[in-house]
Design an enzyme around this catalytic site. Structure first.
Site, PDB file in Angstrom:
ATOM      1  N   VAL A 101       0.840  -1.201   0.000  1.00  0.00           N
ATOM      2  CA  VAL A 101       0.000   0.000   0.000  1.00  0.00           C
ATOM      3  C   VAL A 101       0.872   1.248   0.000  1.00  0.00           C
ATOM      4  O   VAL A 101       1.960   1.267   0.589  1.00  0.00           O
ATOM      5  CB  VAL A 101      -0.952   0.039   1.223  1.00  0.00           C
ATOM      6  CG1 VAL A 101      -1.956  -1.089   1.159  1.00  0.00           C
ATOM      7  CG2 VAL A 101      -0.174  -0.027   2.534  1.00  0.00           C
ATOM      8  N   ASP A 102       0.393   2.264  -0.683  1.00  0.00           N
ATOM      9  CA  ASP A 102       0.970   3.597  -0.574  1.00  0.00           C
ATOM     10  C   ASP A 102       0.399   4.230   0.693  1.00  0.00           C
ATOM     11  O   ASP A 102      -0.603   3.761   1.232  1.00  0.00           O
ATOM     12  CB  ASP A 102       0.596   4.403  -1.823  1.00  0.00           C
ATOM     13  CG  ASP A 102       1.113   5.818  -1.770  1.00  0.00           C
ATOM     14  OD1 ASP A 102       2.276   6.007  -1.393  1.00  0.00           O
ATOM     15  OD2 ASP A 102       0.344   6.741  -2.090  1.00  0.00           O
ATOM     16  N   LYS A 103       1.024   5.282   1.172  1.00  0.00           N
ATOM     17  CA  LYS A 103       0.512   5.954   2.376  1.00  0.00           C
ATOM     18  C   LYS A 103      -0.459   7.075   2.026  1.00  0.00           C
ATOM     19  O   LYS A 103      -1.644   7.017   2.337  1.00  0.00           O
ATOM     20  CB  LYS A 103       1.670   6.526   3.216  1.00  0.00           C
ATOM     21  CG  LYS A 103       1.184   7.273   4.474  1.00  0.00           C
ATOM     22  CD  LYS A 103       2.330   7.924   5.215  1.00  0.00           C
ATOM     23  CE  LYS A 103       2.833   9.164   4.491  1.00  0.00           C
ATOM     24  NZ  LYS A 103       1.852  10.304   4.542  1.00  0.00           N
ATOM     25  N   THR A 104       0.064   8.069   1.311  1.00  0.00           N
ATOM     26  CA  THR A 104      -0.714   9.281   1.069  1.00  0.00           C
ATOM     27  C   THR A 104      -1.884   9.011   0.134  1.00  0.00           C
ATOM     28  O   THR A 104      -1.691   8.558  -0.997  1.00  0.00           O
ATOM     29  CB  THR A 104       0.186  10.376   0.478  1.00  0.00           C
ATOM     30  OG1 THR A 104       1.318  10.553   1.328  1.00  0.00           O
ATOM     31  CG2 THR A 104      -0.573  11.687   0.349  1.00  0.00           C
TER      32      THR A 104
END
Length: 764
Positions: A451-454
């Site tokens: 997963v990406d964060k932002t």
């Protein structure tokens, strides 16, 4: 100055700047006469001089086509793979163009014409099974109507499949099209012979005085395969649209500084070492280094980080990012295919081409099923011709054709599309949009989620998280004063502070005597009070002391990934405002549910280590890697795949596009960028990670349903082929009646359809 002189010193863009487009330049030109250009060498028609090669001319980029299953197949025009029959797709996409997909248009036309003609054929064929069916339904009128309507469906609509089937035989690479061509051809031509030469068949093959025909099977299978081709071609055409969106991120022109002059030139004539000006609001044209000016640049397309980054002389900038505040001059360091954006485009294109479609499974089955069926048909013909009942040749032909007909993949053709269509509809109701069938197929096997964060775990927009004040000021007063100053500021956190004030219903007062220092802070007078906003060092330089207590308290918030802005009023420290990208309310529960499904979660983010660790710790994420660039995300996904992990990637930004395309399953947030959604196989409408749990559950239900359908289809074929070959005749005198075969085929299809419809009620 002539163009050859300009060319020698590198000023190739000076010629023909008034031309409507750089691409319009011809290959040769006259150095003496303006406007004389040619595609061929020769002499000038005005002055007779020899035409010279135009240095601004660029050879048009040829689009090469390749097979996603067999990348060694390449050609410079559209077509089909000679090995597997799949539609070839473009390797490269040109910016600003929308490729006309002639094959999609052709297949769509064939599908709709076939569907319209096949519907009455199917209705007439099924009506004879009804007890109260009119007499004419079983009569010659109905049969000749079926013959007339199915002929254009098979021979025109299905002609591409016969071509691919023949090609597979010639190339000795049997695939699904071989099976389709043989099955459809056998069903149609057998039925046509029944209609045109009924006297050659034994009387035992007649039921109620008529020999059964299979026009509806041939027509329906043709239409189903056409539908599959249309869906596949549409999905493949979307592959190019993601790349076009990426290409369009780069501007078409750059503002070149040379010889004390500035002028706009086509981007593809910019060379390494050129000096380029980038004004506020413009996109950075190429990768380079700032040599003059200060500014803030939105790098979210590369890092995913929502807050702009301050840039000054010596800092590097990336092509495609957006200059927000100041005017800068940069020196070009990487141009053309060397830029980060070009590398992202190539990574997305390679990853999307590498995806093996579901047709690969069907081709594997066909590789052994087709030879087996043909072998059984040949053996059947030989045995009946040698030792069969008289008339031997008639029985040999009929039984051999019966084997090919009953092997025709009617239920097999319905097994996957029906489950997919019902499952896709169920997913849409739950906010899970499925773009590619293979994505939902692989979702069942996913055990690693990256997963990406932002914008994925967090909201993707900086917000005021806390306000700490001294004894003499309350939170709303401090926020109002800071927002008043920040209204005129270029600071990356200014928008968040202003939005925070508006969300609280605070009226933002007017500021006077405003001053700004890029990279430090801002000063102004609000309601006759001198307000200073910025970093501790900036406040100290402007006479504000006793910041120590606030700095200690702010360190805790900074350790959690917050950006902190300090505020002073009339020379005294008044407090600070912490700004961060908050975690979505639904994210913690979604992470817990995914862990219960046995899925390991890895965070890859372009954000800083401190912020990433803080978010990962709060959510219980298994692994975290910070400061990761798009190419590194792409490489990390490939490394995980090399370890035999089935990997899903969830993201929302342009920087996530290569990783989304490289993963087995790409999952885009519906609140993210178009590039991310085009690169992904699944889109979550609400941008809610709980949608991934729904996608996993839906995938497991769909794949279970498809396996059940395939069981029904293969059991029918497995039992039907030997009976059609006449295995039971020596013992029981039983041959497969065409009427029974038709009923069995219909029952198999009905079973598949009924089973697929159960997916409408699956709990997500």
């Amino acid at each position: 100055m002539k163009i050859n002189e300009l060319s020698e010193r590198g000023d190739v863009a000076a010629h023909n700047l008034s031309a409507p487009s750089h691409e319009a330049a011809k290959k040769y030109f006259c150095p003496m006469c303006d406007g004389v250009e040619s595609d061929m060498p020769g002499t000038c028609p005005k002055c007779g001089m020899a035409l010279e090669r135009n240095p601004t001319f660029r050879e048009p980029k040829k689009t090469m086509y390749t097979c996603p299953m067999h990348p060694q197949i390449e050609q410079d025009h559209p077509g089909n793979c000679p090995i597997c029959g799949m539609t070839l797709e473009p390797k490269n996409v040109v910016a600003g163009t929308k490729e006309e997909n002639a094959e999609l248009r052709d297949m769509t036309r064939r599908f709709w014409i076939g569907a319209v003609l096949s519907l009455p054929v199917f209705i007439l064929a099924m009506c004879h099974m009804l007890p109260s069916a009119p007499h004419w339904v079983q009569g010659d009128l109905s049969r000749w109507t079926q013959f007339a309507l199915s002929t254009p469906v098979v021979l025109w609509c299905g002609w591409p499949f016969f071509q691919r089937g023949w090609q597979s035989i010639v190339n000795r690479s049997l695939n699904m099209f071989t099976l389709i061509a043989i099955g459809v051809g056998a069903a149609y031509f057998y039925s046509a012979v029944v209609m045109l030469l009924p006297q050659i068949f034994p009387p035992s093959f007649a039921a109620h005085g008529k020999i059964g025909v299979y026009f509806e099977s041939a027509a329906i299978i043709t239409v189903l395969v056409l539908l599959g081709q249309v869906l596949e071609l549409r999905a493949r055409s979307r592959t190019g649209s993601a790349i076009r969106v990426l290409l369009d991120l780069a501007p078409n022109t750059a503002r070149l500084l040379r010889g004390g002059e500035e002028r706009d030139v086509p981007l593809d004539v910019v060379q390494r070492g050129d000096h380029l000006r980038v004004r506020p609001g413009e996109k950075v044209p190429v990768d380079g280094r700032v040599i003059e000016g200060r500014t803030s640049i939105d790098e979210s397309m590369i890092t995913g980080e929502p807050m702009p980054v301050e840039k000054m002389a010596g800092d590097r900038v990336t092509g495609g990012t957006v200059n927000q505040t100041g005017s800068i001059v940069l020196e070009a360091e990487r141009v053309g295919s060397e830029t980060v954006l070009s590398q992202i485009v190539e990574m997305v294109a390679q990853a999307q081409r590498s995806r093996a479609p579901i047709q690969g499974l069907a081709d594997k089955v066909a590789s052994w099923f087709v030879p087996s069926v043909i072998a059984v048909a040949i053996i059947t013909f030989i045995l009946w011709a040698l030792v069969g009942t008289e008339p031997r040749v008639a029985y040999a032909i009929v039984n051999a054709v019966a084997v090919l007909i009953i092997a025709c993949p009617c239920a097999l053709g319905l097994a996957t599309p029906m489950s997919v269509m019902v499952g896709v509809g169920r997913g849409a109701q739950a906010g899970v949009l499925i773009k590619e069938a293979e994505a939902i197929e692989l979702m069942e096997k996913v055990r690693t989620l990256v997963v990406d964060k932002t914008g994925t775990l967090t909201q993707g927009k900086p917000k005021v998280t806390t306000i700490i004040t001294g004894d003499s000021t309350n939170e709303n007063e401090l926020l109002a004063l800071a927002a008043a100053i920040e209204k005129n500021s270029e600071h990356p956190l200014a928008r968040a502070i202003i939005d925070g004030a508006l969300e609280r219903g605070i009226t933002i007062p007017t500021v006077t005597d405003f001053e700004s220092a890029t990279g430090g802070g801002v000063i102004g007078r609000v309601s006759n009070r001198r307000v200073v906003v910025g970093k501790p060092q900036f406040l100290h330089e402007h006479g504000v002391h006793e910041m120590h207590d606030f700095a200690i308290r702010a360190a805790d918030w900074q350790a959690q990934g917050n950006g902190v802005v300090f505020v002073a009023i009339d020379g005294d420290a008044a407090g600070f405002i912490a700004v961060a990208d908050p975690i979505k309310e639904t994210t913690p529960a979604a992470i817990q549910h995914l862990h219960r499904l046995g899925i390991k979660i890895i965070m890859l983010t372009g954000d800083n280590e401190r912020t990433a660790r803080s978010v990962a710790q709060k959510l219980g994420i298994d692994e975290v890697e910070a400061g990761v660039e798009p190419q590194q995300k792409h490489e990390r996904i490939r490394a995980l795949r090399a370890q035999k992990n089935v990997v899903a990637m969830a993201g929302d930004g342009i920087n996530d596009a290569p990783a989304l395309a490289a993963a087995h399953v790409g999952i885009a947030m519906g609140t993210g960028t178009d590039v991310a959604m085009e690169s992904a196989g699944i889109t979550l409408v609400k941008g809610d990670l709980r949608g991934i749990e729904k996608a996993v559950r839906l995938s497991r239900a769909m794949m279970s349903n498809i396996r059940q359908n395939l069981f029904f289809a293969f059991i029918y074929n497995s039992l039907g082929v030997p009976i059609a070959a006449g295995v039971l005749y020596p013992f029981f005198g039983i041959l497969l009646s065409p009427m029974i075969a038709g009923a069995a085929m219909s029952l198999s299809s009905v079973s598949v359809i009924a089973n697929a419809l159960r997916l409408r009620n699956v709990a997500l």
